[in-house]
Design a protein around this motif. Sequence first.
Motif, PDB file in Angstrom:
ATOM      1  N   VAL A  34       0.837  -1.202   0.000  1.00 25.74           N
ATOM      2  CA  VAL A  34       0.000   0.000   0.000  1.00 25.74           C
ATOM      3  C   VAL A  34       0.870   1.249   0.000  1.00 25.74           C
ATOM      4  CG1 VAL A  34      -1.861   1.208   1.208  1.00 25.74           C
ATOM      5  CG2 VAL A  34      -1.788  -1.290   1.233  1.00 25.74           C
ATOM      6  N   PHE A  35       1.855   1.272   0.898  1.00 27.66           N
ATOM      7  CA  PHE A  35       2.911   2.286   0.928  1.00 27.66           C
ATOM      8  C   PHE A  35       4.225   1.537   1.059  1.00 27.66           C
ATOM      9  CE2 PHE A  35      -0.682   4.557   2.996  1.00 27.66           C
ATOM     10  CZ  PHE A  35      -0.746   5.691   2.196  1.00 27.66           C
ATOM     11  N   GLU A 173      -5.525   3.568  -4.215  1.00 27.24           N
ATOM     12  CA  GLU A 173      -5.950   4.731  -3.454  1.00 27.24           C
ATOM     13  C   GLU A 173      -6.911   4.374  -2.327  1.00 27.24           C
ATOM     14  OE1 GLU A 173      -7.537   7.453  -6.286  1.00 27.24           O
ATOM     15  OE2 GLU A 173      -5.564   8.110  -7.014  1.00 27.24           O
ATOM     16  N   LYS A 176      -5.108   2.736   0.503  1.00 30.04           N
ATOM     17  CA  LYS A 176      -4.294   3.726   1.219  1.00 30.04           C
ATOM     18  C   LYS A 176      -5.138   4.457   2.264  1.00 30.04           C
ATOM     19  CE  LYS A 176      -0.703   4.924  -2.211  1.00 30.04           C
ATOM     20  NZ  LYS A 176      -0.875   3.864  -3.188  1.00 30.04           N
TER      21      LYS A 176
END
Length: 313
Positions: A34-35, A173, A176
């Motif tokens: 995700v990150f 997105e 996130k």
Amino acid sequence: MGGTTKKPYYKSDICEVSRMENETGDGISTAFRVFPGIYLLHSDFHMQECPTVKNDDADILWLDFCREGRVEWEISKDKYVYLESGNYIIDVRAGRKFTLHFPMSHYHGISLRLHMKEANQSLAEFVKGVDIDVYAIRDKFVSEGQPFITKGNEIIHHIFEEIEGVPWDESGEYYKIKVLEILFQLKNMEKPKEQIERPYFVKQQVEIVKEIHDFITASPEQHYTMEELSGQFDIPVSSLKRCFKGVYGTAIYSFMRSYRMDMASHLLAETKETVAAISAKVGYTNCSKFSEAFKEATGMTPMDYRKFKSHRE
């Protein structure tokens, strides 16, 4: 017990899908980046057990949410607790390798894997003005190396359900946003007190209870009293009741009633055996009593259930 094989199905820079398989069944694990340093994992297992991979990196924090099923968790040497639907665990697994057991032979869950240093750097870079420190979350929930296990609060439970309902897209997105919501909730919530009340079970009793489970499910036509099982397996009745419910989530008699009805449902749908024969196989000498019990459990008589299944096919 044979070994577990892990086969990669798909891999890209942001997604990896793996299949685990052993003689108890199989499972699919899907991990999304995700990150940088923050991964979201979906687990869909239809098996009795699956070993974890030992990792000596103490900089990884895990949050595992049980959406459906039941999972045995080794919190320390020879001590186990059980997660059921709606429970979650926050843990640092450095230096530990253990086997996850799924007493109901299935488990569906969602996990966050946080490589803490990299995660903090990512959060600082990508989320300006939001102060979330993963180390602070760890220090709040994981004390003296012991995992924190509790019922999910309503907000976190709802966020995980929202994640489950939306597929991954290449931008990531939506995931996130949801990961940030979870971390924000963990940052601001007080540590719940349910952790103190959660019972644990020692390895010796758990192993005995699993033997009893295998024994009674191998012969569903037989009926055993608590006293008979207690004497045969050398475990006090009170410990048998408590530990069996802890491992399998329900009292032993309720468990066997459900097991017998599930077995009867399968036999009615998949075989041409008579209702009387199926009744005897699942421990009913009186066919009428079996029909009453089956209707109470399913809402249909055995013959109506068989017709319903045959028409659907």
